[in-house]
Scaffold this motif. Structure first.
Motif, PDB file in Angstrom:
ATOM      1  N   LEU A 106      -5.784   6.197   4.991  1.00 27.82           N
ATOM      2  CA  LEU A 106      -5.537   4.826   5.452  1.00 27.82           C
ATOM      3  C   LEU A 106      -6.763   4.277   6.167  1.00 27.82           C
ATOM      4  O   LEU A 106      -7.232   3.174   5.877  1.00 27.82           O
TER       5      LEU A 106
ATOM      6  N   THR B 279       4.339  11.543 -10.175  1.00 22.82           N
ATOM      7  CA  THR B 279       3.535  12.742 -10.409  1.00 22.82           C
ATOM      8  C   THR B 279       4.418  13.973 -10.357  1.00 22.82           C
ATOM      9  O   THR B 279       4.238  14.897 -11.141  1.00 22.82           O
TER      10      THR B 279
ATOM     11  N   LYS C  66       2.448   4.391  -3.412  1.00 25.11           N
ATOM     12  CA  LYS C  66       2.262   5.789  -3.065  1.00 25.11           C
ATOM     13  C   LYS C  66       3.575   6.549  -3.290  1.00 25.11           C
ATOM     14  O   LYS C  66       3.604   7.603  -3.893  1.00 25.11           O
TER      15      LYS C  66
ATOM     16  N   THR D 241      -9.107   3.577  -8.114  1.00 24.30           N
ATOM     17  CA  THR D 241      -9.407   5.003  -7.997  1.00 24.30           C
ATOM     18  C   THR D 241      -8.739   5.577  -6.750  1.00 24.30           C
ATOM     19  O   THR D 241      -8.309   6.723  -6.746  1.00 24.30           O
TER      20      THR D 241
ATOM     21  N   TRP E 281      -2.838   1.453 -14.471  1.00 25.01           N
ATOM     22  CA  TRP E 281      -3.977   2.121 -13.841  1.00 25.01           C
ATOM     23  C   TRP E 281      -5.157   2.216 -14.802  1.00 25.01           C
ATOM     24  O   TRP E 281      -6.280   1.852 -14.469  1.00 25.01           O
TER      25      TRP E 281
ATOM     26  N   ARG F  77      -9.574   3.540   3.563  1.00 24.27           N
ATOM     27  CA  ARG F  77      -9.474   2.354   2.708  1.00 24.27           C
ATOM     28  C   ARG F  77      -9.519   1.079   3.544  1.00 24.27           C
ATOM     29  O   ARG F  77     -10.082   0.077   3.129  1.00 24.27           O
ATOM     30  N   TRP F  78      -8.947   1.145   4.739  1.00 21.33           N
ATOM     31  CA  TRP F  78      -8.963  -0.031   5.620  1.00 21.33           C
ATOM     32  C   TRP F  78     -10.392  -0.375   6.005  1.00 21.33           C
ATOM     33  O   TRP F  78     -10.810  -1.528   5.966  1.00 21.33           O
TER      34      TRP F  78
ATOM     35  N   SER G 221       2.683   5.355   9.794  1.00 19.53           N
ATOM     36  CA  SER G 221       2.657   3.983  10.269  1.00 19.53           C
ATOM     37  C   SER G 221       4.073   3.501  10.603  1.00 19.53           C
ATOM     38  O   SER G 221       5.021   3.743   9.848  1.00 19.53           O
TER      39      SER G 221
ATOM     40  N   ILE H 114      -8.781   0.076 -14.419  1.00 20.34           N
ATOM     41  CA  ILE H 114     -10.136   0.638 -14.346  1.00 20.34           C
ATOM     42  C   ILE H 114     -10.991   0.104 -15.489  1.00 20.34           C
ATOM     43  O   ILE H 114     -12.145  -0.280 -15.289  1.00 20.34           O
TER      44      ILE H 114
ATOM     45  N   LYS I 258       4.404   6.732  -6.840  1.00 16.44           N
ATOM     46  CA  LYS I 258       3.549   7.697  -7.501  1.00 16.44           C
ATOM     47  C   LYS I 258       4.021   9.108  -7.229  1.00 16.44           C
ATOM     48  O   LYS I 258       4.024   9.958  -8.081  1.00 16.44           O
TER      49      LYS I 258
ATOM     50  N   LYS J 184       0.830  -1.196   0.000  1.00  9.57           N
ATOM     51  CA  LYS J 184       0.000   0.000   0.000  1.00  9.57           C
ATOM     52  C   LYS J 184       0.866   1.248   0.000  1.00  9.57           C
ATOM     53  O   LYS J 184       0.548   2.231  -0.651  1.00  9.57           O
TER      54      LYS J 184
ATOM     55  N   TYR K  92      -5.865   4.684  -5.430  1.00 11.46           N
ATOM     56  CA  TYR K  92      -4.447   4.906  -5.712  1.00 11.46           C
ATOM     57  C   TYR K  92      -4.270   5.565  -7.072  1.00 11.46           C
ATOM     58  O   TYR K  92      -3.481   5.122  -7.887  1.00 11.46           O
ATOM     59  N   SER K  93      -5.041   6.603  -7.329  1.00 11.29           N
ATOM     60  CA  SER K  93      -4.941   7.274  -8.632  1.00 11.29           C
ATOM     61  C   SER K  93      -3.576   7.937  -8.800  1.00 11.29           C
ATOM     62  O   SER K  93      -3.108   8.648  -7.910  1.00 11.29           O
ATOM     63  N   PRO K  94      -2.913   7.724  -9.937  1.00 13.36           N
ATOM     64  CA  PRO K  94      -1.631   8.408 -10.150  1.00 13.36           C
ATOM     65  C   PRO K  94      -1.813   9.894 -10.402  1.00 13.36           C
ATOM     66  O   PRO K  94      -0.844  10.619 -10.499  1.00 13.36           O
ATOM     67  N   TYR K  95      -3.060  10.359 -10.512  1.00 10.70           N
ATOM     68  CA  TYR K  95      -3.280  11.770 -10.812  1.00 10.70           C
ATOM     69  C   TYR K  95      -3.636  12.579  -9.574  1.00 10.70           C
ATOM     70  O   TYR K  95      -4.116  13.684  -9.674  1.00 10.70           O
ATOM     71  N   ARG K  96      -3.420  11.988  -8.394  1.00 18.32           N
ATOM     72  CA  ARG K  96      -3.610  12.783  -7.194  1.00 18.32           C
ATOM     73  C   ARG K  96      -2.450  13.737  -7.055  1.00 18.32           C
ATOM     74  O   ARG K  96      -1.311  13.403  -7.348  1.00 18.32           O
TER      75      ARG K  96
ATOM     76  N   ASN L 117      -0.055  12.984  -1.847  1.00 18.44           N
ATOM     77  CA  ASN L 117      -0.455  11.757  -1.178  1.00 18.44           C
ATOM     78  C   ASN L 117      -0.090  11.857   0.293  1.00 18.44           C
ATOM     79  O   ASN L 117       0.959  11.400   0.715  1.00 18.44           O
ATOM     80  N   LYS L 118      -0.997  12.495   1.028  1.00 17.40           N
ATOM     81  CA  LYS L 118      -0.733  12.604   2.458  1.00 17.40           C
ATOM     82  C   LYS L 118      -0.890  11.237   3.099  1.00 17.40           C
ATOM     83  O   LYS L 118      -1.803  10.491   2.753  1.00 17.40           O
ATOM     84  N   GLY L 119      -0.043  10.932   4.039  1.00 20.07           N
ATOM     85  CA  GLY L 119      -0.066   9.599   4.623  1.00 20.07           C
ATOM     86  C   GLY L 119      -1.212   9.398   5.578  1.00 20.07           C
ATOM     87  O   GLY L 119      -1.716   8.319   5.749  1.00 20.07           O
TER      88      GLY L 119
END
Lengths: 549, 505
Positions: free
Chosen positions: B379, A16, A9, B415, A49, B382-383, B430, A53, A12, A5, B417-421, B424-426
């Protein structure tokens, strides 16, 4: 998966950031070209990706409506697995005889080996007829989804060479093509991977690797011979681009290419030549008895020809001439050999063939004079457009052959983007009559509308960038997108697309309201005529662009 | 889908038009997904004599269309309550009536004919039923989600609002229950969401009306009631005239209820009759295998055998009350917008875990505030989504909805894990230990999926796999509740310190 997970990220993040760096500062992007590996990983990731989808949507479509093509392909599974090869093209157990070239039959044979593990009834020649259990639906639907890997590979070969924004747009246009979803994953066919092979071939040609490109095109022809429309373009291009460098070297290269293509065709047709069945195979592959137009008229030139004929007959009858009504009708499904025209001359396959060649010829001249690799995709797509417009017994599905490759061309310039936006919308709309059940109605509409909106968004933002990069010397970066929106479509295009809406509303609401059950073919005819106008417009535009560049 | 995200470097008007277009695309896509899911089977399809939720909803349309409102909740010759008697509040009855009148009656009158339509499953009837849900979703839930996004995230200047919208609209659990299994959660959850948005835009009275409507559509909306109550109370106490504020809210609530219940207010008996239909205490503290406290601990403590229903009622009520109390106190002390979302999550989770007669599908309620927090707590979101989906696996398996289950969960992952975000704040930082624990838990659940779908349980324990799924999900839900409660209190500490700092300045 907590790790998995986190990992994407991070990846990415780097991706990005790198792509946005590349995109936001256009002047910088030229200076700092990112390393090839970095581009490659992010391309695969992006592709993954988009494909992911699309696959989810395809999975959800499994229980949707499927046409008789589903049974056609099911029967071919049974046919190839239960009959020995020499009987394949002779079988008449089902009306859906094998009419694709041998590679496709081999492909079905390959599938049938796993199908028999799934459920032996699928590949049973007799018990399997019209089999519609869950097992066969899942198997065949999944086989199309898996075969689409070919399309993804084709898209990947083009996508990896593009910058971030254009790559995204390419994937939107190819991997998320609504027309392809409608034809392959609802109606049921295997166009995805066939077009994938075409894209692979074109990408090799664009890279200048002509021999491999030619090889893949030969493979494609042995899968589905309808792709042969582009063969003249391939021939001229390869002759002028590959077989150059003096008579000796040129001839040697000509032989090499000939050997490769010959070997492919030998692999495909060899067994049938050995069994002396070529005549039978060819007669199955080219059933000219099927008539000029399909039951539902594909939106091409012949629609106008038929309408002109009907109109003339009507006028002449009014003027007092005696016009004999044609024996065959166009609206009654498959058309026989008798002439369906009352006034205008009969059209034969030969006429359509000559017309197609004539239409392609400007492009052949171009390819002869200046065989540029960067233009080959455009030329091949143009050839398929000609085949679609003037060909014999064309299906509306055949527009996929040029709509998908033109997605690559669409990223070249503003004019191409404008053209593509219109063409893609019209082509997808012309597929609507394929899905006639109420249940799928919202699906096709939503697919078209969502994708058109996505194209609009993508193209207009891309245009904004291009404008910004052109005027990067000056400070006008934030140009309002509305202006580019208008540039993208123009008032003529907008009016035309609004007309599509009217045609649809007419067919769905007004026609049943006004005419009831009378003239049931009229809405379909309207769709054909209206879409044919768009197709002819696209053809003219493609021709001018080819002559210009 | 969110390619526009990284391109919003133009002027503000451009970015607004891009945001509008992209949210439209997301909404269209979410609607497409719903239509696709509606192609799949529903609960109890072709399964007489009782069928399932689909038949219940269709039957309510039949009853509300053909009997007078006085008889809707009463056992009469034409309304046999033992066959899917109406057991939702009046707004559901009105909704059934409207849907029956607008959709089924005009196009397929057979599908809602009195008596003869039981178990009606014609293609047109099914299609119309599906469209009643699709239209409710687009008319109530979608606008509510947009309203929320505009008043909460856009005003805060967040970058990834399109992604946040996609997370709310593409929630796999809500889609599969409403458009696969067949229910109308989109209405009650949409009304709740609109109420939340109304609170954020400082329209407390409208919020009260909307939330009362949600309560009157599904009594389960009461899971959110403590959060709404304490938040509005806390806000009112901070006004110039607290008593007047509370009075105003109370009058609005009473007025809304009176209006919705007006056909049943003619006698005390009628009201009691309706109420008795809404609270089916005779069904026991839990049914099937729901991943809440009572059901999960029943493996060790046989609650049903040790206690009478009356004492269990009391027990579950006090447990719920005690668990929701911290969150309520926090809201009364510091009713900020941010902490309100956590309060909604905590209050609905308390009810899910400890209240009486909880259904697997009730996990949709805590999931709503979690989806609203997706940008801040990716997190957690999604969890929770994954385990909520897992907790409903046995239910969906019975409905033959495994294909959409897999497809929707995968679609959600893509969606999410979109690469277009943009960023990506954690969310939670963890630790290694946490990662190891989460990975192993995830692997367990994946294996559990495979086992559940392929293997036969041992004869001695026919519900072994269901029990395992339940325990696994219960543990995750408890952890999430504890985390969310702690987080809510931490927000209080922050604001207290902030106030102190202001005072000293």
């Amino acid at each position: 998966m907590a790790e998995t997970k986190e990992k994407p990220k991070e990846r990415k993040k780097t991706m990005t950031s790198s792509s946005s760096r590349r995109s936001t500062t256009n002047s910088q992007s030229k200076k700092q070209t990112p390393s090839l590996t970095a581009t490659a990983t992010s391309t695969t990731q992006q592709l993954f990706w988009f494909a992911g989808i699309a696959t989810c949507i395809k999975l959800l479509l499994i229980p949707a409506y499927r046409s008789t093509d589903f049974e056609v392909h099911r029967h071919w599974l049974a046919l190839t697995s239960s009959l020995p090869l020499p009987l394949w093209y002779f079988d008449t157990t089902s009306p859906w005889t094998l009419d694709y070239p041998p590679f496709f039959a081999y492909f079905e044979l390959l599938l049938s080996s796993s199908a028999s593990l799934f459920d032996p009834t699928i590949v049973d020649l007799r018990r399997g007829l019209d089999y519609s259990a869950d097992s066969v639906v899942y198997f065949q639907r999944l086989s199309v989804i898996v075969a689409d890997l070919g399309l993804l590979y084709g898209a990947y070969r083009f996508a990896r060479k593009l910058d971030g924004a254009r790559r995204t747009m390419l994937l939107v246009l190819i991997v998320w093509s609504p027309a392809l979803l409608i034809v392959d994953h609802i109606h049921f066919q295997y166009n995805g991977f066939l077009i994938g092979i075409l894209l692979v071939s074109l990408s090799f040609l664009e890279e200048g690797r002509d021999l491999i490109g030619g090889f893949f095109f030969a493979v494609l022809l042995c899968f589905k011979h309808l792709f042969a429309v582009a063969a003249p373009v391939y021939f001229v291009y390869l002759l002028r681009h590959y077989c150059r460098g003096g008579i000796g070297r040129g001839f040697w290269r000509f032989l090499k290419m000939g050997a490769v293509v010959g070997a492919v065709f030998g692999m495909a047709f060899g067994p049938f030549i050995y069994h002396r069945q070529m005549h039978q195979v060819l007669s199955r592959m080219f059933p000219f008895g099927r008539g000029l137009c399909h039951a539902y008229w594909a939106p091409n030139f012949w629609v106008f020809y038929i309408i002109a004929d009907k109109g003339l007959a009507f006028v002449l009858t009014r003027l007092g001439f005696h016009i004999k009504a044609p024996a065959a009708s166009f609206t009654g499904g498959l058309v026989g050999d008798s002439s369906p025209f009352s006034v205008l001359p009969q059209v034969t396959p030969l006429v359509t063939f000559l017309l197609v060649i004539l239409a392609i010829s400007p492009c052949l001249v171009k390819a002869w004079r200046d065989p540029q690799p960067k233009n080959i995709t455009r030329w091949v797509a143009y050839a398929y457009t000609c085949g679609f417009l003037f060909g014999w017994h064309v299906h509306e599905k055949a527009s996929l052959h040029f709509v998908i490759p033109l997605g690559i061309v669409a990223l070249h310039s503003l004019e191409d983007a404008r053209h593509y936006f219109l063409l893609s919308t019209v082509a997808c709309y012309s597929m609507f009559p394929l899905l006639f059940e109420t249940k799928e109605y919202p699906i096709k509409v939503l697919l078209l509308v969502t994708h058109s909106a996505l194209m609009w968004l993508g193209f207009s933002t891309q245009l904004r960038w291009d404008a910004a990069s052109k005027g990067s010397g000056r400070e006008e970066v934030g140009v309002p997108s509305e202006r580019h929106g208008n540039k993208l479509i123009g008032w003529v295009g907008a009016t035309y697309l609004l007309g599509l809406l009217f045609v649809e509303v007419w067919g769905q609401l007004l026609h049943p309201y006004i005419f009831g059950d009378r003239l049931p073919f009229l809405p379909l005819m309207l769709v054909s005529i209206y879409c044919a106008m768009g197709m002819v417009y696209s053809w003219v535009l493609q021709l001018t662009l080819i002559i210009k560049c | 889908m969110e390619m526009e995200k990284k391109k919003t470097n133009g002027s503000s008007s451009t970015s607004t038009s891009i945001w509008m277009l992209s949210s439209m695309i997301i909404a269209l896509f979410a609607f497409l997904v719903r239509v696709l899911v509606s192609l799949h089977p529903y609960s109890g399809a072709g399964n007489p004599p009782m069928y399932g939720d689909f038949e219940a909803q269709r039957h309510w349309m039949e009853i509300t269309l053909h009997t007078s409102s006085k008889d809707w909740y009463r056992n009469t010759t034409s309304n046999n309550l033992s066959y899917w008697g109406l057991d939702y509040p009046p707004l559901t009855a009105y909704q059934s009536y409207a849907h029956g009148l607008l959709f089924l009656q005009p196009f397929a009158p057979d599908s809602v004919a009195l008596f003869t339509s039981r178990g009606h499953e014609s293609p047109l009837g099914k299609l119309l039923m599906r469209w009643t849900v699709l239209s409710s979703d687009t008319l109530i839930f979608f606008p509510a989600a947009l309203y929320f996004i505009v008043v909460y995230y856009i005003r805060r200047g967040e970058k990834d609002v399109a992604w946040q919208l996609a997370m709310i609209l593409l929630n796999p659990c809500l889609i599969i229950i409403d458009h696969g299994h067949f229910q109308y959660n989109c209405i009650s959850l949409g009304l709740t969401l609109a109420a939340v948005a109304a609170i954020f835009s400082k329209n407390e009275l409208i919020a009260s009306v909307l939330f009362c409507l949600a309560l009157n559509h599904k009594q389960m909306s009461a899971y959110f009631a403590p959060a709404f109550f304490s938040h509005l109370l806390g806000k009112s106490l901070r006004r110039q005239n607290p008593f007047l504020e509370v009075l105003k809210l109370g009058l609005v609530v009473l007025g809304t209820f009176a209006l919705v219940w007006s056909p049943f207010l003619y006698s005390k008996e009628a009201v009691i009759q309706v109420l008795s239909r809404l609270a089916p205490f005779e069904r026991g503290i839990y049914e099937d295998y729901v991943a809440n406290f009572w059901c999960s601990t029943s493996i060790l403590i046989k609650w049903k055998r040790l206690f009478t229903t009356v004492s269990l009622k009391l027990l579950s009520f006090s447990a719920t009350f005690i668990s929701v109390l911290p969150s309520m106190i926090q809201q009364i002390r510091d009713p900020s917008n941010h902490s309100f979302l956590y309060a909604l999550l905590n209050s609905s989770f308390s009810f899910y875990l400890f209240s009486f007669q909880v259904h697997e599908k009730s996990i949709l309620l805590p999931l709503l505030p979690a989806s609203l927090l997706a940008l801040e707590e990716p997190l957690l979101f999604r969890w929770l989504t994954y385990h909520a989906m897992l907790s409903m696996l046995p239910l969906l398996y019975r409905d033959h909805l495994i294909l959409p289950y897999v497809a929707l969960l995968t679609l959600f992952a893509f969606t999410h894990y979109s690469p277009y975000r943009r960023c990506n704040k954690g969310g939670i930082d963890s630790s290694v230990l946490q990662k190891v624990l989460m990975t192993s838990s995830l692997l367990c659940s994946l294996v559990l999926h495979l086992i559940y779908l392929t293997l036969q349980p041992p004869k001695k324990y026919p519900f072994l796999f269901e029990a395992l799924i339940m325990i696994l999900c219960f543990l995750q839900f408890v952890i999430i509740t504890i985390y969310a409660n702690r987080k809510q209190w931490m927000l209080l500490d922050c604001s207290v310190e902030l106030e102190k700092a202001k005072k000293t300045l």
